[in-house]
Design a protein around this motif. Structure first.
Motif, PDB file in Angstrom:
ATOM      1  N   ILE A 206      35.671  38.269  45.461  1.00 28.88           N
ATOM      2  CA  ILE A 206      36.253  38.596  44.158  1.00 28.88           C
ATOM      3  C   ILE A 206      36.494  37.327  43.342  1.00 28.88           C
ATOM      4  O   ILE A 206      36.221  37.294  42.133  1.00 28.88           O
ATOM      5  CB  ILE A 206      37.565  39.386  44.354  1.00 28.88           C
ATOM      6  CG1 ILE A 206      37.244  40.754  44.982  1.00 28.88           C
ATOM      7  CG2 ILE A 206      38.288  39.575  43.021  1.00 28.88           C
ATOM      8  CD1 ILE A 206      38.480  41.524  45.437  1.00 28.88           C
ATOM      9  N   VAL A 207      37.000  36.275  43.985  1.00 34.59           N
ATOM     10  CA  VAL A 207      37.196  34.997  43.293  1.00 34.59           C
ATOM     11  C   VAL A 207      35.856  34.457  42.804  1.00 34.59           C
ATOM     12  O   VAL A 207      35.735  33.970  41.673  1.00 34.59           O
ATOM     13  CB  VAL A 207      37.887  33.976  44.218  1.00 34.59           C
ATOM     14  CG1 VAL A 207      37.846  32.578  43.602  1.00 34.59           C
ATOM     15  CG2 VAL A 207      39.326  34.392  44.487  1.00 34.59           C
ATOM     16  N   GLN A 208      34.832  34.554  43.649  1.00 30.38           N
ATOM     17  CA  GLN A 208      33.501  34.093  43.262  1.00 30.38           C
ATOM     18  C   GLN A 208      33.016  34.820  42.014  1.00 30.38           C
ATOM     19  O   GLN A 208      32.430  34.218  41.109  1.00 30.38           O
ATOM     20  CB  GLN A 208      32.515  34.352  44.405  1.00 30.38           C
ATOM     21  CG  GLN A 208      31.068  34.045  44.060  1.00 30.38           C
ATOM     22  CD  GLN A 208      30.117  34.413  45.174  1.00 30.38           C
ATOM     23  OE1 GLN A 208      29.643  33.555  45.892  1.00 30.38           O
ATOM     24  NE2 GLN A 208      29.845  35.706  45.327  1.00 30.38           N
ATOM     25  N   PHE A 209      33.274  36.121  41.943  1.00 30.65           N
ATOM     26  CA  PHE A 209      32.856  36.907  40.782  1.00 30.65           C
ATOM     27  C   PHE A 209      33.500  36.392  39.497  1.00 30.65           C
ATOM     28  O   PHE A 209      32.825  36.172  38.485  1.00 30.65           O
ATOM     29  CB  PHE A 209      33.220  38.384  40.989  1.00 30.65           C
ATOM     30  CG  PHE A 209      33.043  39.234  39.756  1.00 30.65           C
ATOM     31  CD1 PHE A 209      31.788  39.702  39.400  1.00 30.65           C
ATOM     32  CD2 PHE A 209      34.130  39.543  38.957  1.00 30.65           C
ATOM     33  CE1 PHE A 209      31.619  40.479  38.254  1.00 30.65           C
ATOM     34  CE2 PHE A 209      33.971  40.319  37.818  1.00 30.65           C
ATOM     35  CZ  PHE A 209      32.711  40.785  37.459  1.00 30.65           C
ATOM     36  N   PHE A 210      34.817  36.191  39.511  1.00 34.94           N
ATOM     37  CA  PHE A 210      35.508  35.771  38.298  1.00 34.94           C
ATOM     38  C   PHE A 210      35.201  34.320  37.921  1.00 34.94           C
ATOM     39  O   PHE A 210      35.365  33.938  36.754  1.00 34.94           O
ATOM     40  CB  PHE A 210      37.013  35.976  38.451  1.00 34.94           C
ATOM     41  CG  PHE A 210      37.429  37.417  38.328  1.00 34.94           C
ATOM     42  CD1 PHE A 210      37.425  38.050  37.092  1.00 34.94           C
ATOM     43  CD2 PHE A 210      37.808  38.148  39.450  1.00 34.94           C
ATOM     44  CE1 PHE A 210      37.795  39.383  36.970  1.00 34.94           C
ATOM     45  CE2 PHE A 210      38.179  39.474  39.336  1.00 34.94           C
ATOM     46  CZ  PHE A 210      38.172  40.102  38.095  1.00 34.94           C
ATOM     47  N   VAL A 211      34.740  33.526  38.880  1.00 33.41           N
ATOM     48  CA  VAL A 211      34.322  32.161  38.581  1.00 33.41           C
ATOM     49  C   VAL A 211      32.934  32.144  37.936  1.00 33.41           C
ATOM     50  O   VAL A 211      32.681  31.385  36.996  1.00 33.41           O
ATOM     51  CB  VAL A 211      34.315  31.295  39.864  1.00 33.41           C
ATOM     52  CG1 VAL A 211      33.637  29.948  39.597  1.00 33.41           C
ATOM     53  CG2 VAL A 211      35.746  31.070  40.353  1.00 33.41           C
ATOM     54  N   LEU A 212      32.053  33.014  38.413  1.00 34.60           N
ATOM     55  CA  LEU A 212      30.651  32.988  37.976  1.00 34.60           C
ATOM     56  C   LEU A 212      30.302  33.999  36.892  1.00 34.60           C
ATOM     57  O   LEU A 212      29.278  33.850  36.219  1.00 34.60           O
ATOM     58  CB  LEU A 212      29.727  33.227  39.184  1.00 34.60           C
ATOM     59  CG  LEU A 212      29.824  32.216  40.326  1.00 34.60           C
ATOM     60  CD1 LEU A 212      28.885  32.617  41.459  1.00 34.60           C
ATOM     61  CD2 LEU A 212      29.482  30.808  39.828  1.00 34.60           C
ATOM     62  N   ALA A 215      34.694  38.627  32.723  1.00 33.74           N
ATOM     63  CA  ALA A 215      35.410  39.845  33.094  1.00 33.74           C
ATOM     64  C   ALA A 215      34.759  41.090  32.506  1.00 33.74           C
ATOM     65  O   ALA A 215      34.879  42.190  33.063  1.00 33.74           O
ATOM     66  CB  ALA A 215      36.868  39.746  32.639  1.00 33.74           C
ATOM     67  N   SER A 216      34.042  40.928  31.401  1.00 35.08           N
ATOM     68  CA  SER A 216      33.375  42.069  30.764  1.00 35.08           C
ATOM     69  C   SER A 216      32.318  42.699  31.670  1.00 35.08           C
ATOM     70  O   SER A 216      31.927  43.857  31.475  1.00 35.08           O
ATOM     71  CB  SER A 216      32.728  41.633  29.443  1.00 35.08           C
ATOM     72  OG  SER A 216      31.774  40.603  29.655  1.00 35.08           O
ATOM     73  N   THR A 217      31.869  41.939  32.687  1.00 32.37           N
ATOM     74  CA  THR A 217      30.858  42.458  33.615  1.00 32.37           C
ATOM     75  C   THR A 217      31.435  43.583  34.474  1.00 32.37           C
ATOM     76  O   THR A 217      30.686  44.347  35.084  1.00 32.37           O
ATOM     77  CB  THR A 217      30.343  41.325  34.528  1.00 32.37           C
ATOM     78  OG1 THR A 217      29.980  40.202  33.730  1.00 32.37           O
ATOM     79  CG2 THR A 217      29.119  41.759  35.327  1.00 32.37           C
ATOM     80  N   LEU A 218      32.761  43.701  34.491  1.00 35.13           N
ATOM     81  CA  LEU A 218      33.394  44.785  35.242  1.00 35.13           C
ATOM     82  C   LEU A 218      33.086  46.142  34.626  1.00 35.13           C
ATOM     83  O   LEU A 218      33.214  47.171  35.294  1.00 35.13           O
ATOM     84  CB  LEU A 218      34.911  44.581  35.281  1.00 35.13           C
ATOM     85  CG  LEU A 218      35.426  43.414  36.140  1.00 35.13           C
ATOM     86  CD1 LEU A 218      36.919  43.230  35.936  1.00 35.13           C
ATOM     87  CD2 LEU A 218      35.115  43.653  37.613  1.00 35.13           C
ATOM     88  N   ILE A 219      32.699  46.163  33.379  1.00 34.22           N
ATOM     89  CA  ILE A 219      32.363  47.417  32.701  1.00 34.22           C
ATOM     90  C   ILE A 219      30.930  47.794  33.066  1.00 34.22           C
ATOM     91  O   ILE A 219      29.973  47.129  32.663  1.00 34.22           O
ATOM     92  CB  ILE A 219      32.515  47.289  31.172  1.00 34.22           C
ATOM     93  CG1 ILE A 219      33.945  46.879  30.819  1.00 34.22           C
ATOM     94  CG2 ILE A 219      32.144  48.606  30.494  1.00 34.22           C
ATOM     95  CD1 ILE A 219      34.153  46.617  29.332  1.00 34.22           C
ATOM     96  N   GLN A 220      30.779  48.854  33.823  1.00 33.64           N
ATOM     97  CA  GLN A 220      29.486  49.310  34.309  1.00 33.64           C
ATOM     98  C   GLN A 220      29.381  50.827  34.165  1.00 33.64           C
ATOM     99  O   GLN A 220      30.388  51.520  33.976  1.00 33.64           O
ATOM    100  CB  GLN A 220      29.311  48.924  35.789  1.00 33.64           C
ATOM    101  CG  GLN A 220      29.306  47.432  36.053  1.00 33.64           C
ATOM    102  CD  GLN A 220      28.058  46.741  35.528  1.00 33.64           C
ATOM    103  OE1 GLN A 220      27.029  47.378  35.304  1.00 33.64           O
ATOM    104  NE2 GLN A 220      28.143  45.424  35.346  1.00 33.64           N
ATOM    105  N   PRO A 221      28.166  51.373  34.253  1.00 39.89           N
ATOM    106  CA  PRO A 221      28.006  52.837  34.237  1.00 39.89           C
ATOM    107  C   PRO A 221      28.774  53.488  35.379  1.00 39.89           C
ATOM    108  O   PRO A 221      28.998  52.875  36.432  1.00 39.89           O
ATOM    109  CB  PRO A 221      26.487  53.023  34.415  1.00 39.89           C
ATOM    110  CG  PRO A 221      25.890  51.743  33.924  1.00 39.89           C
ATOM    111  CD  PRO A 221      26.870  50.666  34.291  1.00 39.89           C
ATOM    112  N   MET A 222      29.178  54.740  35.203  1.00 39.49           N
ATOM    113  CA  MET A 222      29.956  55.444  36.212  1.00 39.49           C
ATOM    114  C   MET A 222      29.225  55.511  37.542  1.00 39.49           C
ATOM    115  O   MET A 222      29.851  55.487  38.609  1.00 39.49           O
ATOM    116  CB  MET A 222      30.281  56.862  35.726  1.00 39.49           C
ATOM    117  CG  MET A 222      31.348  56.908  34.640  1.00 39.49           C
ATOM    118  SD  MET A 222      32.921  56.144  35.154  1.00 39.49           S
ATOM    119  CE  MET A 222      33.355  57.184  36.543  1.00 39.49           C
ATOM    120  N   ALA A 223      27.895  55.596  37.504  1.00 42.29           N
ATOM    121  CA  ALA A 223      27.120  55.671  38.739  1.00 42.29           C
ATOM    122  C   ALA A 223      27.319  54.415  39.597  1.00 42.29           C
ATOM    123  O   ALA A 223      27.339  54.490  40.830  1.00 42.29           O
ATOM    124  CB  ALA A 223      25.636  55.856  38.420  1.00 42.29           C
TER     125      ALA A 223
END
Length: 301
Positions: A206-212, A215-223
């Motif tokens: 999770i830390v790696q995600f927020f570093v690289l 935060a907008s990448t958290l918005i994804q299709p429901m699938a």
């Protein structure tokens, strides 16, 4: 004496069954990953979602075990951190990264090298003796897996070498994790060790995600959320606990060899979910892998 031997055999077969179930569930992550990649999600985001959905389970189980368990020593804490980073952070990340470049079949074939690495490390580092039955079971299952996925190894894009190396690194990392956990689980306990190690790896992902990634990448299709929930619970929470329980019952080397069923399960799951055809060669390979598992079940305890 006969009753004792019968009881030991029963416990061994139960442990082997647990290992097989864990391997099957764990293998499905490759198919789920391929489905998620269809939505343009990359490896960093995929593994972050996977750990976000699985982390609450590991925190709950870890907190529950901590209430009654003996406090960990500083050395044990350090070992758990290392195992968490090796087994489910580095190994999973390299695996999902490699899946972007190679097929599910080739990925399974490469990960099948894990038992070999476990055995080799056991021989040269831990000075463990390997029985002829174990070598026979491993060899027969190797042959079966090669037959099942030989056509996948011949198909690939320009990045097949890169993808293969990444997944190979995943296999080596996971082999080290299995051996390390096999020693530590006797002192810490299976559930407790898995919960703590997975909390470490989840936080790292999770830390790696927020570093690289923004935060907008958290918005994804429901699938993507739905598939990530499946990836988090059925392909992560359940198999890691089943595998660790199996390691506690039958040892790291045997549990790793039982993972040979993973490539076979992928064959049928890929046909069911991804509409991939099953050929006669694949069925022959399946029979050989199952033969290897049967030989493993005959191991003397």
């Amino acid at each position: 004496m006969a009753d004792s031997t019968s009881s030991e055999r029963k416990q061994f077969l139960i442990g082997l069954t647990i290992a097989l179930l864990g391997a099957i569930l764990f293998s499905t992550k490759a198919i789920v990953a391929k489905l998620i990649y269809r939505y343009g999600v990359d490896a960093v985001t995929l593994i972050a979602f996977r750990m976000m959905f699985s982390l609450p389970f590991f925190i709950a189980i870890g907190a529950w075990k901590a209430r009654t368990a003996v406090p960990l020593t500083r050395a044990e804490k350090g070992q758990i951190v290392i195992l968490g980073l090796l087994g489910y952070y580095l190994s999973s990340f390299l695996d999902f990264l490699g899946l972007q470049y190679i097929s599910v079949g080739l990925e399974r074939l490469i990960l099948f090298l894990t038992p070999s690495f476990v055995l080799l490390i056991s021989i040269f580092v831990m000075k463990r003796k390997i029985t002829m039955l174990e070598w026979a079971a491993l060899g027969i299952s190797y042959l079966g897996t090669v037959l099942v996925f030989v056509h996948d190894a011949r198909i690939g894009g320009s990045n097949v070498a890169l993808g293969s190396l990444l997944v190979l690194g995943s296999a080596i990392s996971y082999a080290i994790y299995l051996l390390g956990s096999g020693e530590l689980v006797k002192r810490v306990g299976a559930l407790r060790l898995v919960a703590y190690a997975m909390c470490v790896s989840s936080v790292a992902c999770i830390v790696q995600f927020f570093v690289l990634r923004p935060a907008s990448t958290l918005i994804q299709p429901m699938a993507v959320y739905g598939l990530s929930m499946i990836n988090g619970f059925f392909c992560t929470v359940m198999p890691v606990f089943l595998t660790m329980i199996a390691v506690d019952r039958i040892g790291a080397a045997t549990a790793s060899q039982a993972g040979m069923i993973g490539p076979v399960s992928i064959l049928f799951l890929a046909a069911l979910i991804l509409d991939e055809p099953i050929t006669g060669i694949q069925l022959a390979g399946t029979a050989l892998v199952l033969c290897g598992i049967y030989l493993l079940s005959k191991k003397r305890v």
